[in-house]
Design a protein around this motif. Structure first.
Motif, PDB file in Angstrom:
ATOM      1  N   ILE A 295       9.691   0.209  -2.332  1.00 57.57           N
ATOM      2  CA  ILE A 295       8.681  -0.168  -1.337  1.00 57.57           C
ATOM      3  C   ILE A 295       9.086   0.146   0.097  1.00 57.57           C
TER       4      ILE A 295
ATOM      5  N   ARG B  47       6.748   1.863   2.867  1.00 58.55           N
ATOM      6  CA  ARG B  47       5.344   1.647   2.548  1.00 58.55           C
ATOM      7  C   ARG B  47       4.804   0.515   3.425  1.00 58.55           C
TER       8      ARG B  47
ATOM      9  N   HIS C 275       0.846  -1.199   0.000  1.00 59.43           N
ATOM     10  CA  HIS C 275       0.000   0.000   0.000  1.00 59.43           C
ATOM     11  C   HIS C 275       0.876   1.242   0.000  1.00 59.43           C
ATOM     12  N   GLU C 276       0.297   2.357  -0.415  1.00 65.96           N
ATOM     13  CA  GLU C 276       1.073   3.560  -0.717  1.00 65.96           C
ATOM     14  C   GLU C 276       1.722   4.240   0.478  1.00 65.96           C
ATOM     15  N   LYS C 277       1.133   4.129   1.663  1.00 64.97           N
ATOM     16  CA  LYS C 277       1.672   4.837   2.825  1.00 64.97           C
ATOM     17  C   LYS C 277       2.195   3.854   3.859  1.00 64.97           C
ATOM     18  N   GLY C 278       3.271   4.212   4.491  1.00 63.66           N
ATOM     19  CA  GLY C 278       3.841   3.404   5.555  1.00 63.66           C
ATOM     20  C   GLY C 278       3.223   3.761   6.898  1.00 63.66           C
TER      21      GLY C 278
ATOM     22  N   TYR D 294      -0.213   0.610  -3.752  1.00 65.49           N
ATOM     23  CA  TYR D 294       0.908   1.354  -4.316  1.00 65.49           C
ATOM     24  C   TYR D 294       0.789   1.271  -5.839  1.00 65.49           C
TER      25      TYR D 294
ATOM     26  N   LYS E 147      11.068   6.222   1.409  1.00 70.81           N
ATOM     27  CA  LYS E 147       9.694   6.026   0.973  1.00 70.81           C
ATOM     28  C   LYS E 147       9.262   7.028  -0.089  1.00 70.81           C
TER      29      LYS E 147
END
Length: 174
Positions: free
Chosen positions: A140, A143, A71-74, A88, A134
């Motif tokens: 990755i 993320r 996924h786009e955010k960590g 992502y 990131k």
């Protein structure tokens, strides 16, 4: 005595050869359950020869297939891991199977939990790199890796209809 000297010299050559090898980038996601779930484990990523190999070790899942995505955010701080954002997808592709020509960079496919709810699976992909930050596109690190309740159908838009998020872990370089 000569035999021991030969072994010592051979050992030094072996060690110097190892020292000249380039280090292999490694990243790890410590996957924790979302609220009301018990899925947890570790996903270890290794980058070699332009490919990422993921070693997926999970426990506490319902037996059967489960969608797994980058996924786009960590950020796994929300009780349901919605803080991790969507898949992502830096190139704005449609959702698809991991081997499809057009797909999100975060489309990882499915893992299969055995009758005890455990997953021990290896996955190889070639669309992204581990990276060091990131903010770098096609990396990755930083993320989130998200495990879903249901199988990814590998076709439905925008995310494969794989259900709620049952576990989440931020990918960190080691």
């Amino acid at each position: 005595m000569k035999k021991h000297a030969f072994l010592a010299v051979a050992g030094l050559f072996a060690l110097s050869g190892c020292a000249m090898m380039r280090p292999v980038p490694i990243a790890v996601a410590d996957v924790q359950p979302t609220q009301g779930n018990s899925a947890h484990g570790t996903v270890t990523f290794v980058e070699r020869s332009g490919k990422i190999m993921a070693d997926v070790e999970l426990q506490g899942l319902r037996p059967g297939q489960h969608g797994i995505h980058i996924h786009e955010k960590g950020d796994c701080s929300a009780p349901d891991a919605t803080s991790a954002g969507g898949h992502y997808n830096p190139t704005n592709e449609p959702h698809g199977a991991p081997d499809a020509d057009k797909r999100h960079a975060g489309d990882f496919g499915n893992v299969t939990a055995d009758a005890s709810g455990n997953v021990s699976q290896k996955i190889t992909v070639d669309t992204w790199r581990l990276g060091m930050t990131k903010v770098a596109q096609n990396t990755i690190a930083g993320r989130a890796l998200v495990v879903h309740a249901d199988p990814d159908d590998l076709a439905s838009q925008p995310a494969g209809n794989s259900g709620k998020r049952v576990a989440c872990g931020v990918i960190t370089m080691q």
